[in-house]
Motif scaffolding. Structure first.
Motif, short mmCIF file in Angstrom:
data_model
loop_
_atom_site.label_atom_id
_atom_site.label_comp_id
_atom_site.label_asym_id
_atom_site.label_seq_id
_atom_site.Cartn_x
_atom_site.Cartn_y
_atom_site.Cartn_z
N ILE A 174 5.68 6.45 0.08
CA ILE A 174 4.30 6.76 0.49
C ILE A 174 4.10 8.28 0.50
N ALA A 175 5.08 8.99 1.06
CA ALA A 175 4.99 10.45 1.12
C ALA A 175 4.97 11.06 -0.27
N ALA A 199 0.17 16.61 3.55
CA ALA A 199 0.68 15.60 4.45
C ALA A 199 1.92 14.93 3.89
N GLY A 200 1.89 14.64 2.59
CA GLY A 200 3.05 14.02 1.96
C GLY A 200 4.27 14.92 1.97
N LEU A 201 4.06 16.20 1.66
CA LEU A 201 5.17 17.15 1.64
C LEU A 201 5.78 17.32 3.04
N ARG A 202 4.91 17.44 4.06
CA ARG A 202 5.42 17.58 5.43
C ARG A 202 6.26 16.37 5.84
N ALA A 203 5.73 15.20 5.55
CA ALA A 203 6.43 13.98 5.94
C ALA A 203 7.76 13.85 5.22
N LEU A 204 7.77 14.16 3.93
CA LEU A 204 9.00 14.03 3.15
C LEU A 204 10.06 15.02 3.65
N GLU A 205 9.65 16.24 3.95
CA GLU A 205 10.60 17.23 4.46
C GLU A 205 11.13 16.81 5.84
N ASP A 206 10.26 16.27 6.69
CA ASP A 206 10.71 15.79 8.01
C ASP A 206 11.75 14.68 7.85
N LEU A 241 0.82 -1.21 0.00
CA LEU A 241 0.00 0.00 0.00
C LEU A 241 0.86 1.26 0.00
N THR A 242 0.32 2.30 -0.63
CA THR A 242 1.05 3.55 -0.72
C THR A 242 0.08 4.72 -0.74
N GLY A 243 0.62 5.94 -0.80
CA GLY A 243 -0.22 7.13 -0.90
C GLY A 243 -1.22 7.22 0.23
N GLU A 244 -2.42 7.71 -0.09
CA GLU A 244 -3.42 7.91 0.96
C GLU A 244 -3.90 6.59 1.56
N SER A 245 -3.67 5.47 0.88
CA SER A 245 -4.04 4.17 1.44
C SER A 245 -3.09 3.74 2.56
N ALA A 246 -1.96 4.43 2.68
CA ALA A 246 -0.98 4.11 3.73
C ALA A 246 -0.57 5.37 4.49
N ILE A 247 -1.44 6.36 4.51
CA ILE A 247 -1.07 7.66 5.07
C ILE A 247 -0.77 7.60 6.55
#
Length: 224
Positions: free
Chosen positions: A192-193, A207-214, A123-129
């Protein structure tokens, strides 16, 4: 019914030549279908719009091994070579997700029961958020995942998939994929991010951008 456009219009929207659109159709970077004369294509408008979102302007796409190294580094802290280290330091998060997303193709399908497909997907993307520390309000209408331990043609037969640009199943394929991670129930966190960042939903994208930057900041803090 999926909206289709001519290759010349796809080329105009993407700022490339019609010849390049043909290459992208043959490689799977764009979805489309050939007409009976076999020389004319109709291109999925949705796939053109998705491709436009991951465009980074000028500059060569990252090599497959670079994409794989960056995903591994951000997901589990793996080491990278000096050139890739520099890229992680100097690439903004907006450029970073697009550089990785350029190596990912997404095909949408319609199925009566996504649960038949779920066991065959990482799973990836919003299915694994939830894997990147976020939660959706309600359940995602689309199931997103990378194939694991099954061929696409077999899944099409097993789950009765019909290609549909607005379907409820999104099959992602990473050109730089390594089989070792495609056996788990989820894709690597960085991937996923990235797949969240390419979604049109503002909340999922943010959400993806925040997680990737973190992940990037954490990795640089551990490797400086």
């Amino acid at each position: 019914m999926e909206i289709e456009i001519a290759t010349s219009e796809a080329a105009r929207r993407l700022g490339v030549s019609s010849e390049r659109v043909g290459q992208m159709l043959r490689s799977g970077e764009l979805r489309g279908r050939q007409l009976d004369d076999r020389n004319t294509w109709l291109v999925s408008l949705a796939s053109v719009q998705d491709r436009a979102r991951v465009d980074v302007g000028r500059g060569r796409p990252w090599a497959d091994h670079t994409v794989a190294s960056v995903i591994a580094a951000l997901s589990d802290g793996s080491q990278v070579d000096a050139k890739t280290h520099q890229r992680l330091r100097n690439t903004s998060v907006e450029q970073l997700w697009r550089k990785i997303a350029q190596a990912v193709t997404v095909r949408r399908y319609r199925t009566r029961n996504t649960e038949i497909a779920r066991p065959h997907l990482a799973l990836t993307g919003e299915s694994a958020i939830d894997r990147i520390g976020e939660k959706l309000v309600g359940e995602s209408r689309v199931l997103h995942g990378y194939l694991r331990e099954i061929d696409l043609e077999d899944l099409i037969d097993d789950a009765g998939l019909v290609e549909d640009g607005d379907g409820n199943l999104a099959i992602h394929e990473l050109r730089a994929s390594e089989p070792k991670w495609a056996h788990g129930s989820h894709a690597p966190r960085a991937l996923i991010a990235v797949d969240c960042a390419r979604e049109p939903s503002t909340r999922v994208r943010s959400a993806g951008l925040r997680a990737l930057e973190d992940m990037r900041v954490h990795w640089l803090g551990q490797n400086t």
